[in-house]
Design an enzyme around this catalytic site. Structure first.
Site, PDB file in Angstrom:
ATOM      1  N   GLU A   1      -1.759  -5.226   8.572  1.00  0.00           N
ATOM      2  CA  GLU A   1      -0.910  -4.655   9.620  1.00  0.00           C
ATOM      3  C   GLU A   1      -1.481  -4.882  11.014  1.00  0.00           C
ATOM      4  OE1 GLU A   1      -0.116  -0.518   8.855  1.00  0.00           O
ATOM      5  OE2 GLU A   1       0.778  -0.949   6.893  1.00  0.00           O
TER       6      GLU A   1
ATOM      7  N   ASP B   1      -1.509  -6.294  -0.494  1.00  0.00           N
ATOM      8  CA  ASP B   1      -1.474  -5.586   0.784  1.00  0.00           C
ATOM      9  C   ASP B   1      -2.847  -4.971   1.046  1.00  0.00           C
ATOM     10  OD1 ASP B   1      -0.192  -4.718   3.043  1.00  0.00           O
ATOM     11  OD2 ASP B   1       0.946  -3.122   2.054  1.00  0.00           O
TER      12      ASP B   1
ATOM     13  N   GLU C   1       9.003  -4.097  10.792  1.00  0.00           N
ATOM     14  CA  GLU C   1       9.437  -2.822  10.202  1.00  0.00           C
ATOM     15  C   GLU C   1       9.953  -1.873  11.278  1.00  0.00           C
ATOM     16  OE1 GLU C   1       6.793  -1.011   7.355  1.00  0.00           O
ATOM     17  OE2 GLU C   1       7.961   0.844   7.299  1.00  0.00           O
TER      18      GLU C   1
ATOM     19  N   LYS D   1      -1.537  -9.442   2.994  1.00  0.00           N
ATOM     20  CA  LYS D   1      -0.813  -8.949   4.172  1.00  0.00           C
ATOM     21  C   LYS D   1      -1.686  -7.913   4.859  1.00  0.00           C
ATOM     22  CE  LYS D   1       2.802  -5.846   3.970  1.00  0.00           C
ATOM     23  NZ  LYS D   1       2.333  -4.746   4.838  1.00  0.00           N
TER      24      LYS D   1
ATOM     25  N   ASP E   1       0.834  -1.208   0.000  1.00  0.00           N
ATOM     26  CA  ASP E   1       0.000   0.000   0.000  1.00  0.00           C
ATOM     27  C   ASP E   1       0.869   1.257   0.000  1.00  0.00           C
ATOM     28  OD1 ASP E   1       0.894  -0.079   2.608  1.00  0.00           O
ATOM     29  OD2 ASP E   1      -1.080   0.170   3.533  1.00  0.00           O
TER      30      ASP E   1
HETATM   31  O1  KIV Z   1       3.363  -1.278   1.687  1.00  0.00           O
HETATM   32  C1  KIV Z   1       4.549  -1.654   1.726  1.00  0.00           C
HETATM   33  O2  KIV Z   1       5.334  -1.407   0.804  1.00  0.00           O
HETATM   34  C2  KIV Z   1       5.007  -2.380   2.905  1.00  0.00           C
HETATM   35  C3  KIV Z   1       6.467  -2.643   3.036  1.00  0.00           C
HETATM   36  C4  KIV Z   1       7.162  -1.408   3.428  1.00  0.00           C
HETATM   37  C5  KIV Z   1       6.734  -3.772   3.948  1.00  0.00           C
HETATM   38  O3  KIV Z   1       4.210  -2.740   3.721  1.00  0.00           O
END
Ligand code: KIV
Length: 286
Positions: free
Chosen positions: A121, A89, A188, A119, A49
């Site tokens: 968070e 994401d 991160e 993914k 994202d």
């Molecule tokens: O959105 C993204 O690019 C990420 C990475 C920084 C791990 O979540």
């Protein structure tokens, strides 16, 4: 290097951790980037994202990117690679409301955009979302430490887990993510010793970004590592190229050549048979 074209099986990531083979992950948002990643033998391509910032022009925040925008980008990447695992994401707002909505949106990532996995968070409230998505048969990558979608709550884009108490909280979150069914966890912006301890504790592979060398794999944002991002970059970014300089120089040279009338020169123009040309000119004369 010759690259196998079959999809990297997800359990192979666990084997890589056991063998001590480092996992390489990079973000990609379009077909050329995805193909470059595949050709470099990258294991995991994340349609992050971060697209909000590096592709869509939102300054300093990942929050505004929408499901539809993420699906569009993910579909493009997924159709452009074969071997790398493609991670969709989940954007802010796509999983915060309820388990049911999180599952619906995760399904859209795999069904409509052909992501292999998703993914999301955080731990805490995200844990029940993760369980629900995994129960629906979709593998989930976790992401803790600096979680940009909640940067405001975290007080900005800051290193996390710098006190013993906060580091312990990160450790608990990593264990909880593993327990909830994550196949891998992004760490991160956390101190290297904390990432090292978490990596040694959880069985699933950790992927670090600003988390030191002991993680099982590393990820960087495509635009950052290639020097396409301009302005301030986090300390953890290593630039492997300076493409923004190259692009700026090329565009300046092109603009100069067009204005000076030196482009296109003969070598870039099409010719025409002399007889046909004479006929054409005669037929357009006065
Ligand atoms: O959105 C993204 O690019 C990420 C990475 C920084 C791990 O979540």
């Amino acid at each position: 290097m010759s690259i196998p074209l079959a999809k990297l099986p997800l359990p192979e990531l666990l084997e890589m951790k056991r063998r001590g083979d480092r996992i390489v992950m990079v973000t990609a948002y379009d077909a050329p980037g995805a193909r470059f990643a595949e050709d470099a033998g990258i294991d995991i391509v994340l349609v992050g994202d971060t697209a909000a910032m590096v592709m869509l022009g939102h300054e300093g925040t990942t929050v505004p990117v929408t499901m539809d925008e993420m699906l569009f980008l993910t579909r493009t990447v997924a159709r452009s690679v074969r071997r790398p695992i493609v991670v969709g994401d989940m954007p802010f707002g796509s999983y915060q409301v309820s388990d049911a909505e999180a599952v619906t949106n995760a399904i859209r990532f795999v069904k409509e955009a052909r992501a292999d996995v998703v993914k999301l968070e955080g731990a805490g409230p995200s844990l029940s979302r993760i369980r629900a998505i995994v129960d629906a048969g979709i593998p989930v990558m976790g992401h803790i430490g600096l979680t940009p979608q909640s940067a405001t709550m975290l007080g900005g884009f800051k290193t996390q887990g710098r006190t013993a108490e906060k580091a312990m909280r990160l450790m608990d979150e990593a264990r909880a993510l593993e327990e909830a069914g994550c196949f891998s966890i992004v760490l991160e912006a956390v101190p290297s010793p904390v990432a090292e301890r978490i990596t040694a504790t959880v069985e699933v592979p950790t992927i670090g970004i600003g988390a030191g060398p002991s993680c099982d794999g590393q990820v960087l944002v495509y635009h950052d590592l290639l020097g396409l991002s301009e302005g301030h970059l986090p300390r953890f970014v290593k630039r492997y190229a300076n493409l923004s300089r190259e692009i700026r120089d090329a565009l300046d040279a092109y603009a100069h050549d067009v204005r000076a009338g030196t482009f296109p020169s003969e070598e870039y123009a099409y010719e025409m048979d002399a007889t046909e040309l004479a006929l054409f000119e005669a037929s357009t004369d006065g």
